[in-house]
Design an enzyme around this catalytic site. Structure first.
Site, PDB file in Angstrom:
ATOM      1  N   HIS A 226      -1.327   1.708  14.187  1.00  0.00           N
ATOM      2  CA  HIS A 226      -1.810   2.952  13.598  1.00  0.00           C
ATOM      3  C   HIS A 226      -2.024   4.054  14.623  1.00  0.00           C
ATOM      4  O   HIS A 226      -1.613   5.203  14.428  1.00  0.00           O
ATOM      5  CB  HIS A 226      -3.100   2.700  12.822  1.00  0.00           C
ATOM      6  CG  HIS A 226      -2.903   1.950  11.553  1.00  0.00           C
ATOM      7  ND1 HIS A 226      -3.931   1.612  10.697  1.00  0.00           N
ATOM      8  CD2 HIS A 226      -1.773   1.464  10.972  1.00  0.00           C
ATOM      9  CE1 HIS A 226      -3.464   0.952   9.666  1.00  0.00           C
ATOM     10  NE2 HIS A 226      -2.149   0.848   9.814  1.00  0.00           N
TER      11      HIS A 226
ATOM     12  N   ASP B  74      -9.965  -5.573   7.491  1.00  0.00           N
ATOM     13  CA  ASP B  74      -9.132  -5.410   6.305  1.00  0.00           C
ATOM     14  C   ASP B  74      -9.931  -4.924   5.105  1.00  0.00           C
ATOM     15  O   ASP B  74      -9.566  -3.933   4.466  1.00  0.00           O
ATOM     16  CB  ASP B  74      -8.425  -6.722   5.972  1.00  0.00           C
ATOM     17  CG  ASP B  74      -7.348  -6.526   4.917  1.00  0.00           C
ATOM     18  OD1 ASP B  74      -6.398  -5.756   5.192  1.00  0.00           O
ATOM     19  OD2 ASP B  74      -7.464  -7.105   3.834  1.00  0.00           O
TER      20      ASP B  74
ATOM     21  N   ARG C 186      11.175  -0.751  10.078  1.00  0.00           N
ATOM     22  CA  ARG C 186      11.993  -1.372  11.133  1.00  0.00           C
ATOM     23  C   ARG C 186      13.215  -2.058  10.543  1.00  0.00           C
ATOM     24  O   ARG C 186      14.249  -2.155  11.201  1.00  0.00           O
ATOM     25  CB  ARG C 186      11.155  -2.374  11.919  1.00  0.00           C
ATOM     26  CG  ARG C 186      10.121  -1.732  12.824  1.00  0.00           C
ATOM     27  CD  ARG C 186       9.329  -2.781  13.574  1.00  0.00           C
ATOM     28  NE  ARG C 186       8.626  -3.684  12.675  1.00  0.00           N
ATOM     29  CZ  ARG C 186       7.956  -4.759  13.064  1.00  0.00           C
ATOM     30  NH1 ARG C 186       7.917  -5.099  14.337  1.00  0.00           N
ATOM     31  NH2 ARG C 186       7.341  -5.517  12.168  1.00  0.00           N
TER      32      ARG C 186
ATOM     33  N   LYS D 118      -6.416   2.844   6.644  1.00  0.00           N
ATOM     34  CA  LYS D 118      -7.523   2.218   7.373  1.00  0.00           C
ATOM     35  C   LYS D 118      -7.081   0.844   7.870  1.00  0.00           C
ATOM     36  O   LYS D 118      -6.201   0.225   7.259  1.00  0.00           O
ATOM     37  CB  LYS D 118      -8.772   2.136   6.477  1.00  0.00           C
ATOM     38  CG  LYS D 118      -8.557   1.441   5.116  1.00  0.00           C
ATOM     39  CD  LYS D 118      -8.587  -0.058   5.239  1.00  0.00           C
ATOM     40  CE  LYS D 118      -8.241  -0.752   3.955  1.00  0.00           C
ATOM     41  NZ  LYS D 118      -7.986  -2.188   4.143  1.00  0.00           N
TER      42      LYS D 118
ATOM     43  N   ARG E 274       1.839   1.869  -3.529  1.00  0.00           N
ATOM     44  CA  ARG E 274       0.744   2.498  -4.263  1.00  0.00           C
ATOM     45  C   ARG E 274       0.626   3.980  -3.907  1.00  0.00           C
ATOM     46  O   ARG E 274       0.301   4.813  -4.759  1.00  0.00           O
ATOM     47  CB  ARG E 274      -0.565   1.779  -3.978  1.00  0.00           C
ATOM     48  CG  ARG E 274      -0.653   0.394  -4.614  1.00  0.00           C
ATOM     49  CD  ARG E 274      -2.002  -0.250  -4.338  1.00  0.00           C
ATOM     50  NE  ARG E 274      -3.074   0.551  -4.902  1.00  0.00           N
ATOM     51  CZ  ARG E 274      -4.366   0.380  -4.631  1.00  0.00           C
ATOM     52  NH1 ARG E 274      -4.730  -0.567  -3.776  1.00  0.00           N
ATOM     53  NH2 ARG E 274      -5.270   1.133  -5.184  1.00  0.00           N
TER      54      ARG E 274
ATOM     55  N   ILE F 280       0.830  -1.197   0.000  1.00  0.00           N
ATOM     56  CA  ILE F 280       0.000   0.000   0.000  1.00  0.00           C
ATOM     57  C   ILE F 280       0.869   1.254   0.000  1.00  0.00           C
ATOM     58  O   ILE F 280       0.508   2.277  -0.592  1.00  0.00           O
ATOM     59  CB  ILE F 280      -0.985  -0.015   1.193  1.00  0.00           C
ATOM     60  CG1 ILE F 280      -2.071   1.049   1.000  1.00  0.00           C
ATOM     61  CG2 ILE F 280      -0.256   0.161   2.508  1.00  0.00           C
ATOM     62  CD1 ILE F 280      -3.011   0.777  -0.138  1.00  0.00           C
TER      63      ILE F 280
END
Length: 319
Positions: free
Chosen positions: A75, A173, A34, A93, A15, A12
């Protein structure tokens, strides 16, 4: 120029960087993972000048905003750290894995006076905005029903979405997209009826929801152990709209009015699709806004609450 620091280097995030090519006056200037080697590879592949070996050093840099693309449970904490460091935050999300954590994030956003937005992409696509214009103008009457979902089997063993420690499962998800769609058109959920399955790894692998909202009813599903179409239907008192597969990356839709007349709507998106939400976020940042009128904190929280309720119902049944 809005300078982004990217936290996380998965698919993601790739993207997101691809989408930045279609956003005026925005660029990725820093990245953290990390694994410094993964961060370096990502930076080299995407011409990102700075690789940081810690979150703290990235947040101490001159980036204007961070894009958070890490596993779900991180998050909220990362959002809070970035906000306290004076950075605007665009977070993938789900915004958090509990309402308590989400409320903590938005409290810090208010305290620090920084822009915070969940990266919920569908409402920013041009076709979705066209559909909204037509519905608001009365093309299908009063919206009273939403049906949406998607299911995709065959995830490899060990995938993050199958890992309960990473808040995996279909609902958080992919199901959260459908929760957003229902909340966007029908308002907050009241009664939620949930059926589904828990897989061998301990996450929800199928969920079917019937939901009573403020302004109507939704029927939603998501799954990781069956295949299912990604269409959505928005039903009104004088017609309906079908957003064709995959509705959360909307490119084609059919509007049918009360007379049965069909109108095909199509706007092929450019870029990765994430560029639309990013452009909106950058506009808000330049204008000094603290919250999106399209993807407000309240809307994010309402969709998250509905999704978490369904997940916790299934987990409770399984136990």
């Amino acid at each position: 120029m809005v300078r982004f620091g990217i936290i996380g280097t998965g698919g993601i995030a790739q993207r997101f960087v691809a989408g930045l090519e279609h956003v005026a006056d925005a660029q990725a200037v820093a990245v953290f993972n990390r694994s410094t080697s993964k961060a370096s590879q990502f930076a080299t592949a995407n011409d990102i000048p700075h690789v940081y070996e810690s979150i703290e050093t990235l947040l101490a840099s001159n980036v204007d905003a961070v894009y958070i693309a890490t596993p779900h449970p991180s998050h909220a904490a990362l959002s809070i750290a970035a906000l306290k460091a004076g950075k605007a935050v665009l977070c993938e999300k789900p915004a958090a894995t509990s309402l308590t954590d989400f409320d903590a994030v938005t409290a810090v956003a208010r305290e620090t006076g920084r822009l915070y937005m969940e990266a919920m992409k569908p409402p920013f696509f041009p076709l979705y905005q066209l559909i909204r214009e037509r519905i608001v103008a009365g093309a299908i009457g009063e919206v009273r029903f939403v049906r949406a979902g998607f299911a995709n089997p065959g995830l490899p063993e060990g995938h993050a979405v199958l890992n309960p420690a990473l808040a995996g499962g279909g609902l958080l998800d992919i199901g959260i997209y459908s929760s957003f769609l229902a909340v966007d058109w029908l308002g907050a959920a009241g009664e939620i009826q949930t059926l589904g399955r828990i897989g061998t790894s301990g996450v929800d692998t199928f969920a079917s929801l019937n939901v009573q909202h403020e302004r109507g009813i939704s029927q939603l599903y998501c799954g990781l152990d069956i295949a299912g179409s990604g269409e959505a239907l928005i039903g009104g008192s004088a017609g309906y709209v079908i957003i064709h597969d995959k509705w959360w990356n909307p490119a084609k839709a059919t509007l049918v009015n009360a007379a049965g007349e069909r109108e095909e709507l199509a706007i092929v998106p450019i870029g990765s699709g994430l560029n639309y939400e990013t452009a909106h976020f950058c506009e808000l940042l330049r204008a000094g806004e603290l919250e999106s009128p399209i993807m407000s904190h309240a809307k994010t929280r309402t969709a998250l609450a509905m999704t978490l309720h369904a997940r916790d119902t299934l987990l409770g049944i399984a136990q």
